[in-house]
Design a protein around this motif. Structure first.
Motif, PDB file in Angstrom:
ATOM      1  N   GLY A 114       0.780  -1.227   0.000  1.00  0.00           N
ATOM      2  CA  GLY A 114       0.000   0.000   0.000  1.00  0.00           C
ATOM      3  C   GLY A 114       0.812   1.277   0.000  1.00  0.00           C
ATOM      4  N   GLU A 159      -4.959   3.099   1.951  1.00  0.00           N
ATOM      5  CA  GLU A 159      -5.714   2.235   2.862  1.00  0.00           C
ATOM      6  C   GLU A 159      -7.180   2.315   2.451  1.00  0.00           C
ATOM      7  N   GLY A 160      -7.637   1.305   1.738  1.00  0.00           N
ATOM      8  CA  GLY A 160      -9.029   1.297   1.281  1.00  0.00           C
ATOM      9  C   GLY A 160      -9.311   2.473   0.363  1.00  0.00           C
ATOM     10  N   SER A 161     -10.282   3.297   0.744  1.00  0.00           N
ATOM     11  CA  SER A 161     -10.676   4.429  -0.104  1.00  0.00           C
ATOM     12  C   SER A 161      -9.919   5.711   0.239  1.00  0.00           C
ATOM     13  N   LYS A 162      -8.882   5.571   1.055  1.00  0.00           N
ATOM     14  CA  LYS A 162      -8.130   6.739   1.542  1.00  0.00           C
ATOM     15  C   LYS A 162      -6.652   6.626   1.162  1.00  0.00           C
ATOM     16  N   GLY A 181     -11.192   3.476  -6.701  1.00  0.00           N
ATOM     17  CA  GLY A 181     -11.792   3.263  -5.388  1.00  0.00           C
ATOM     18  C   GLY A 181     -11.269   4.215  -4.326  1.00  0.00           C
ATOM     19  N   VAL A 182     -10.137   4.883  -4.588  1.00  0.00           N
ATOM     20  CA  VAL A 182      -9.645   5.874  -3.635  1.00  0.00           C
ATOM     21  C   VAL A 182     -10.492   7.135  -3.822  1.00  0.00           C
TER      22      VAL A 182
END
Length: 170
Positions: free
Chosen positions: A60, A81-84, A116-117
């Motif tokens: 990541g 991290e995921g959408s961030k 997705g971010v």
């Protein structure tokens, strides 16, 4: 006559082969920050080469560099991290600060992020007026401050799509 125009700056991922140069760049760039906060032990100044290398290959994490010819003149660390996405360790060589290299690196981040971010966060010392102004000019809005030891960091956020949507609506 030397030309330091934007055209010479190339932004690309930093690889392990440039880890030593990256460590040197960060240390040089963060000395003024350490002086401003009277703290020579801020993380960019205490990180070892081994720790930097491990961070560069961590899941990541993307480390971007700005090159002027063969010289690394800037860098930024991106953690997804995921959408961030969180930006950190934005550094520009002291002799090249004020030329827009930091802004160029900031602008290069969004197109490189995976689908997705949805938001990008950045943090800096709460008294780092120049850094805060640069981030706010790029559409980042102050969200909160958080103490970490003797330092207090300001956290700013930019929602992806907001700036583009506002431009399209006009």
């Amino acid at each position: 006559m030397s030309d330091t125009s934007d055209a010479q700056i190339r932004i690309d991922q930093v690889t392990d082969e440039h880890a030593g140069e990256l460590l040197t760049l960060r240390r040089a760039a963060f000395v003024t920050e350490a002086q401003a906060y009277e703290d020579p032990f801020i993380p960019p100044l205490t990180q070892t080469l081994g720790e930097l290398r491990a961070d560069m290959v961590a899941p990541g994490v993307i480390t971007l560099g700005a090159w002027d010819g063969p010289r690394l003149v800037g860098s930024v660390r991106i953690e997804i991290e995921g959408s961030k996405a969180t930006l950190g360790r934005l550094a520009v060589a002291p002799d090249r600060q004020g030329e827009g290299i930091g802004t160029q690196m900031m602008l290069a981040v969004a197109p490189l992020l995976p689908e997705g971010v949805e938001e990008i966060w950045v943090f800096t010392g709460k008294d780092s007026k120049q850094n805060l102004a640069m981030y706010q000019q790029q559409g980042y809005e102050h969200q909160y401050d958080q103490a970490a030891g003797d330092l207090t960091y300001a956290y700013l956020r930019r929602i992806l799509g907001e700036v583009e949507t506002a431009d399209d609506a006009g």
